[in-house]
Design an enzyme around this catalytic site. Sequence first.
Site, PDB file in Angstrom:
ATOM      1  N   HIS A  91       0.872  -1.184   0.000  1.00  0.00           N
ATOM      2  CA  HIS A  91       0.000   0.000   0.000  1.00  0.00           C
ATOM      3  C   HIS A  91       0.910   1.235   0.000  1.00  0.00           C
ATOM      4  CE1 HIS A  91      -3.043  -2.886   1.938  1.00  0.00           C
ATOM      5  NE2 HIS A  91      -3.375  -2.697   0.668  1.00  0.00           N
ATOM      6  N   GLU A  94       1.741   3.807   3.003  1.00  0.00           N
ATOM      7  CA  GLU A  94       2.160   3.280   4.303  1.00  0.00           C
ATOM      8  C   GLU A  94       3.668   3.454   4.429  1.00  0.00           C
ATOM      9  OE1 GLU A  94      -1.669   0.274   4.374  1.00  0.00           O
ATOM     10  OE2 GLU A  94       0.326  -0.596   4.483  1.00  0.00           O
ATOM     11  N   HIS A 192       3.236  -3.288   6.889  1.00  0.00           N
ATOM     12  CA  HIS A 192       2.157  -2.336   6.602  1.00  0.00           C
ATOM     13  C   HIS A 192       1.956  -1.392   7.784  1.00  0.00           C
ATOM     14  CE1 HIS A 192       0.125  -4.441   3.119  1.00  0.00           C
ATOM     15  NE2 HIS A 192       0.985  -5.358   3.521  1.00  0.00           N
ATOM     16  N   GLU A 256       1.272  -5.184  10.788  1.00  0.00           N
ATOM     17  CA  GLU A 256       0.713  -3.825  10.857  1.00  0.00           C
ATOM     18  C   GLU A 256       1.421  -3.076  11.985  1.00  0.00           C
ATOM     19  OE1 GLU A 256      -1.527  -2.605   8.820  1.00  0.00           O
ATOM     20  OE2 GLU A 256      -2.419  -4.380   7.855  1.00  0.00           O
TER      21      GLU A 256
HETATM   22 ZN   LIG Z   1      -1.405  -1.980   4.156  1.00  0.00          ZN
END
Ligand SMILES: [Zn+2]
Length: 373
Positions: A91, A94, A192, A256
């Site tokens: 992404h 990020e 992420h 994350e």
């Molecule tokens: Zn992500």
Amino acid sequence: MQNDNTLTSQELTDINGAEFNQAYQQFLNTGDFISLTRQFEQGFTQTGQSNQLSFSVNKAKVSLLDTGILLVEPESSVKPSKSIVISSAIHGNETAPIEIVQQLISDIVAQKIQVKHRTLFIMGNPVAMNIAKRFQTENLNRLFCGKHQTIAPCYEKYRAKKLETYVSDFFNTARDENISDSEVTNYHYDLHTAIRDSKHEKFAIYPYQGDKPWDKEQLSFMASCGVNTILFGHGPTGTFSYYSSANFSAHSFTVELGKVRPFGENNMANFSAMTEQLTALICNEDLLQKDFDNKNFNLYTALGDITKVSERFKLFIGDDVSNFTDYPVGTLLSTDTDQEYRTTLPGESIVFPNAKVGNGQRAVLMVVPTTLT
Ligand SMILES: [Zn+2]
């Protein structure tokens, strides 16, 4: 910095153009992989190992395979026992993961660290990085395991296929060069940051393992990286980490690391445990981790998805509600044509709520606390 780039400036210019030559030399001098990746978001004229964009640094061969794809192979007489993928920017907005990967790469180029295991570094979506968006057209982290074949042409479709090929070549090369698969262990940490706040700031999704047990040593490694909340995957998906896990038996996680912030606004001290442990892993240094104990973790198992069926879908979870927020049994969370979702179990919690998905897609993942025996 001393590294013996095998091509002359003229040869490089012939391959990818003068502008590329200048940017590549700049990368060799500074180790600034973010700038090089952003400058050539669409890729180079020549890609793969045949492009000869390789140099030696601190007893390792570093090869720029494509935009955002850097392979590091130790020049060791002893066969490395680990193949490690560290990916970021699946992404594009990020940024903390991108800066972690940048840190590792600049430490390698500046000869501050010596890599002892084959490592593939990835900045996944340079186009999205440049527009500071999660993605341009499609969510790249839903397109792996061949799912890119099912969508209309777009940058993410093209890029997912490329990333699959690079990762597959990377893991398969180690396999080809060794007598049996068992001599090399594969790893993939896909880094992420999340859109919304989380009750547990850092957490990791452990891809579905089928009949295989969850690896407690890997959970301990995650904890040593500052990530002690783990969500166990409940089925096959199209994520990058699942791709490596399912196809190459890699120890693999979607990690994350906190909330999305623009470049320069991340407090990198917050990620030092992650950066240090990844450095130790690729440099074959001691990993400072404790034996697994349930009491050091927040473990969650997935109950299932709340799926948006129609345009009449309504989600009763505010935009400011944190991931892993739990609701009392019987709470109404959504309604749709002819159906509603109410919580049924103590501790039932939400992850990744998003009412703006398309029909047929997951609007919320429902999870519940668990322990490992
Ligand atoms: Zn992500």
